[in-house]
Design an enzyme around this catalytic site. Structure first.
Site, mmCIF file in Angstrom:
data_model
loop_
_atom_site.group_PDB
_atom_site.id
_atom_site.type_symbol
_atom_site.label_atom_id
_atom_site.label_comp_id
_atom_site.label_asym_id
_atom_site.label_seq_id
_atom_site.Cartn_x
_atom_site.Cartn_y
_atom_site.Cartn_z
ATOM 1 N N ASP A 152 0.845 -1.177 0.008
ATOM 2 C CA ASP A 152 -0.055 -0.055 -0.114
ATOM 3 C C ASP A 152 0.651 1.576 -0.100
ATOM 4 O O ASP A 152 0.261 2.237 -0.429
ATOM 5 C CB ASP A 152 -0.974 0.080 1.183
ATOM 6 N N GLY A 195 -4.984 -0.728 -1.944
ATOM 7 C CA GLY A 195 -4.292 0.338 -1.320
ATOM 8 C C GLY A 195 -4.841 0.701 0.158
ATOM 9 O O GLY A 195 -4.455 1.685 0.804
#
Ligand code: F6P
Length: 367
Positions: A152, A195
């Site tokens: 992420d 993410g």
């Protein structure tokens, strides 16, 4: 001989194996004994053969393998004090008082909590007669060092987390594949990327593939985003573009914090204004799998080596470090400060202070 253990925790990311390899080999090179804890905190709580001594050759070939070969888990038992008590006992039984954790911010916060509790856990183990005073005496302190493994790229104070560039690479390749079919049919694609609450993957994928529009949590679109998107797509089409690519971060929302749904974006592109033949692609876990790219192999190796150095440099009273990369240099930062700044980004988003959120996310650490 000092015994140092390494484990991977939370969601896997490409490059975690490189980090394990570097820690094991650097520990051995520095005259220590290296251990791996299998299946993350789960292995620490279970003990037994989940905590294994590692030899130099045990990590051969790790650099080019995806995922994490020593396993990972999201462990509920470690969240509770009894679980941490058992974990501490297992560490003492194996003679380990230094732990390098490669994981996301949740895993790293858990580790620092464990460190803070350590003296109390030692007392409790003696009180409950699970260990003797003599057994705990050499292990008065626990050393924790964090390595940030996550696709992420959501930890503040570091420019890149181990895995984020491999994931970005995978996303770009996938968008390239989609481009070919989109172009052929003059279609539009709405592509959802991972993410969590961070828009780095979406934004960088947008930049790297020349997407038409990107939705991300830290910088929501303008209030009238439907018109904005429609006019941009129209303009691009009028310039001769045969395809439309809209990238949506899974955590994206509008400026009123309402989630941006890929289905809504699709309906807009397919609706009366644009009439585009539109498909949705959710890339999912392909973004997390596969081999690490060269950058992540290098990053995990350099940071793994530095993590062992940090263990050996640790002094009482110095806060747990997390190994970061800032302006291309491998550096140590306070683990708790890095986690606190990351949490502040989320708070800024909740308060709709989006510019500040972007700044904190991007902030280069200044001394
Ligand atoms: O944190 C990494 C990540 O892949 C996120 O991007 C995503 O939201 C989440 O993990 C998915 O988690 P799981 O693998 O548990 O479905």
């Amino acid at each position: 001989k000092r015994r140092i253990a390494i484990m991977t925790s939370g969601g896997d990311s490409p490059g975690m194996n490189g980090a394990v390899r570097a820690c094991v080999r650097m520990a051995i090179a520095k005259g220590c004994e290296a251990y791996c804890v299998y299946e993350g905190y789960e292995g620490l709580v279970q003990g037994g053969d989940m905590i294994k001594p590692m030899k130099w050759e045990d990590v051969r070939g790790f650099l080019s393998e995806g995922g994490t070969l020593i396993g990972t888990a999201r462990c509920m038992a470690f969240m509770e004090r009894p679980g941490r008590l058992t974990a501490a006992k297992n560490m003492i039984m194996n003679g380990i008082d230094a732990l390098i954790i490669c994981g996301g911010d949740g895993s790293l916060t858990g580790a620092d909590k464990f460190r803070a509790e350590w003296p109390g856990l030692m007392e409790e183990l003696v009180q409950k007669k699970q260990l003797t005073v003599e057994q705990v005496a050499p292990f008065r302190q626990l050393n924790i060092v964090g390595l940030v493994g996550s696709i992420d790229n959501d930890l503040s104070m570091t420019d890149a987390t181990i895995g984020c560039y491999s994931s970005l690479q995978r996303i770009c390749e996938s968008v390239d594949y989609i481009d070919a079919t989109a172009q052929s049919h003059q279609r539009a694609f709405v592509i959802e990327v991972m993410g969590r609450h961070c828009g780095w993957l979406a934004l960088m994928a947008g930049v790297s593939t020349g997407a038409d529009y990107v939705f991300m949590p830290e910088k929501p679109p303008p209030e009238n985003w439907e018109e904005d998107l429609a006019s941009i797509v129209k303009k691009h089409r009028s310039l001769g573009k045969r395809k439309t690519i809209v990238i949506v971060a899974e955590g994206a929302h509008d400026c009123n914090l309402q989630p941006i749904k890929v289905s809504k974006v699709k309906d807009l592109l397919a609706g009366d204004k644009l009439k585009l033949d539109t498909r949705i692609t959710t890339l999912g876990h392909v973004q997390r799998g596969g081999q690490a790219c060269a950058y992540d192999r290098m990053l995990s190796t350099l940071q793994g080596a530095e993590a062992v150095n940090a263990v050996l440099d640790a002094e009482p009273g110095i806060p747990s470090p997390v190994i970061c990369i800032v302006e291309n240099k491998i550096v140590r930062r306070s683990l708790l400060e890095a986690v606190a700044q990351t949490k502040e980004v989320a708070k800024c988003i909740e308060r709709k202070e989006f510019d500040k959120a972007m700044q904190l996310r991007d902030a280069e650490f200044t001394e």
